[in-house]
Design a protein around this motif. Structure first.
Motif, PDB file in Angstrom:
ATOM      1  N   ARG A 240     -21.646  -7.158  47.949  1.00 22.16           N
ATOM      2  CA  ARG A 240     -22.764  -6.422  47.361  1.00 22.16           C
ATOM      3  C   ARG A 240     -23.508  -7.277  46.338  1.00 22.16           C
ATOM      4  NH1 ARG A 240     -20.049  -0.465  46.153  1.00 22.16           N
ATOM      5  NH2 ARG A 240     -20.653   0.555  48.108  1.00 22.16           N
ATOM      6  N   LEU A 241     -23.864  -8.471  46.722  1.00 21.35           N
ATOM      7  CA  LEU A 241     -24.534  -9.377  45.789  1.00 21.35           C
ATOM      8  C   LEU A 241     -25.812  -8.782  45.200  1.00 21.35           C
ATOM      9  CD1 LEU A 241     -24.731 -12.064  44.331  1.00 21.35           C
ATOM     10  CD2 LEU A 241     -25.778 -13.044  46.389  1.00 21.35           C
ATOM     11  N   PRO A 242     -26.688  -8.151  45.988  1.00 23.75           N
ATOM     12  CA  PRO A 242     -27.900  -7.576  45.387  1.00 23.75           C
ATOM     13  C   PRO A 242     -27.592  -6.494  44.352  1.00 23.75           C
ATOM     14  CG  PRO A 242     -28.171  -7.777  47.764  1.00 23.75           C
ATOM     15  CD  PRO A 242     -26.719  -8.039  47.463  1.00 23.75           C
ATOM     16  N   LEU A 243     -26.557  -5.666  44.614  1.00 21.96           N
ATOM     17  CA  LEU A 243     -26.241  -4.581  43.689  1.00 21.96           C
ATOM     18  C   LEU A 243     -25.602  -5.101  42.404  1.00 21.96           C
ATOM     19  CD1 LEU A 243     -24.922  -1.799  46.112  1.00 21.96           C
ATOM     20  CD2 LEU A 243     -27.207  -2.077  45.131  1.00 21.96           C
ATOM     21  N   ILE A 244     -24.670  -6.028  42.508  1.00 22.00           N
ATOM     22  CA  ILE A 244     -24.049  -6.561  41.286  1.00 22.00           C
ATOM     23  C   ILE A 244     -25.079  -7.355  40.476  1.00 22.00           C
ATOM     24  CG2 ILE A 244     -23.147  -8.635  42.444  1.00 22.00           C
ATOM     25  CD1 ILE A 244     -21.525  -6.718  39.511  1.00 22.00           C
ATOM     26  N   SER A 245     -26.017  -8.005  41.152  1.00 21.61           N
ATOM     27  CA  SER A 245     -27.080  -8.729  40.441  1.00 21.61           C
ATOM     28  C   SER A 245     -27.957  -7.751  39.667  1.00 21.61           C
ATOM     29  CB  SER A 245     -27.924  -9.536  41.425  1.00 21.61           C
ATOM     30  OG  SER A 245     -27.149 -10.516  42.093  1.00 21.61           O
ATOM     31  N   ARG A 246     -28.275  -6.618  40.276  1.00 26.11           N
ATOM     32  CA  ARG A 246     -29.069  -5.588  39.598  1.00 26.11           C
ATOM     33  C   ARG A 246     -28.351  -5.074  38.362  1.00 26.11           C
ATOM     34  NH1 ARG A 246     -29.898  -0.021  42.763  1.00 26.11           N
ATOM     35  NH2 ARG A 246     -27.670   0.081  42.237  1.00 26.11           N
TER      36      ARG A 246
END
Length: 340
Positions: free
Chosen positions: A20-26
């Motif tokens: 979940r790279l996009p979510l953890i980045s957010r």
């Protein structure tokens, strides 16, 4: 890049992540906007064996707070969170999920619930993401359960207990976590509830903080996977009940006695004939979906609760190992009732 690790932070945020790279980045972007000064907290991300690299993309960004990224082979959320807490340097540890969103005062709200000398376990509220209306019925049902529990715990005089603990939004003293042995990594589900029971037995006080909230969306869209999770919860709650026979609230067989009386025959039928009633489970879910389309939300959620309970008890029945085991588990619950 991250700031120097020279000073010890007051608070460590631990987040397990998996694919979940996009979510953890957010989420990390939102931590960069906190009212709590960045020198007073750190974030420890544990990548639980994601297929695409997480560590390098996350550390490539410049952030005002200290960020550390641990990487491990896939071992499950409990093992990942445990590793994160052990790596944490703060006196207070806050655990949340990678698909959450937080307000700018989120960390400050949690810390203010941990005054010097306290041994609090702080449960923050989980609010549904505004886009939850686009999610399947079973995910909206989860949001409904979170809302109902939050409302119950917000009533003056209400008392949060160990079996209320959830890892989506909770903070505690690292010393207390280590003192009770941390998450039981042998549990594939319900490791949060089981940890909460041990923390309460160790003397920690549970506090519900409605203003320390997160917004929770979801990328779960598979009804089959949802049923599988219900089954696993029934299995692992049985294991938790064996570890803590004195805690009625973790005994899965409570559903037969505490659920709406109208639902009990369906639950009992599932215990008697777990395979033969699968078509019945599907029929109840179809009825719930039909009610949902008609705007009958209360009826839709009631039907979803029954479907979950049926699959949950299939898991509990399987783990109990036959009628002798079922009788033992039910007797344990009834003994707890008499001992109230």
């Amino acid at each position: 890049m991250t700031p120097s690790d020279a000073s010890t932070p007051r608070l460590s945020v631990v987040v397990a992540t998996f694919n979940r790279l996009p979510l953890i980045s957010r989420l990390l972007e939102q931590f960069a906007e906190q009212t709590l000064p960045p020198g007073q907290f750190e974030v420890v991300v544990v990548d639980d064996g994601s297929k695409e690299p997480v560590r390098e993309p996350l550390l490539a960004q410049i952030r005002p707070f200290t960020l550390r990224v641990e990487v491990q082979a896939n071992a499950g959320a409990a093992a990942a969170r445990h590793r994160g807490v052990l790596a944490a340097r703060g006196e207070v540890v806050l655990v949340t999920d990678d698909d959450m969103q937080v307000a700018s005062d989120f960390l400050e709200r949690h810390l203010e619930q941990h005054p010097p000398g306290s041994r609090n376990v702080v449960l923050g509220r989980i609010r549904p993401d505004p886009s939850i209306g686009d999610m399947p019925l079973f995910e909206r049902w989860y949001a409904y359960l979170n809302h109902r529990m939050a409302e119950e715990l917000s009533v003056p005089g209400a008392r949060a207990r160990g079996n209320h603990l959830y890892t989506g939004n909770v903070s505690f003293r690292r010393e207390d976590y280590v003192g009770v042995g941390g998450f039981d990594k042998s549990l594939g589900q319900s490791e949060d509830v089981e940890l909460g029971v041990r923390l309460e037995k160790a003397g920690c006080a549970f506090v519900f903080a409605s203003d320390a909230y997160v917004l929770h969306g979801s990328d779960h869209v598979s009804f089959e996977r949802w049923l599988k999770r219900a089954n696993r919860y029934g299995m692992f709650d049985t294991q938790v009940a064996r570890k803590h026979p004195d805690v009625r609230g973790v005994n899965p067989w409570r559903l037969l006695f505490e659920t709406n009386p109208l639902a009990r025959p369906l639950l009992a039928a599932t215990v008697v004939a777990p395979q033969a009633t699968r078509l019945l489970t599907g029929a109840v879910m179809n009825a719930a979906k039909a009610a949902d389309k008609l705007g009958l939300e209360k009826a839709a959620f009631a039907g979803t609760s029954v479907v979950y309970g049926m699959e949950y008890l299939r898991g509990a029945r399987s783990e109990a190992g036959g009628w002798t085991g079922i009788a033992r588990e039910v007797a344990r619950y009834l003994q707890g009732q008499r001992g109230r």
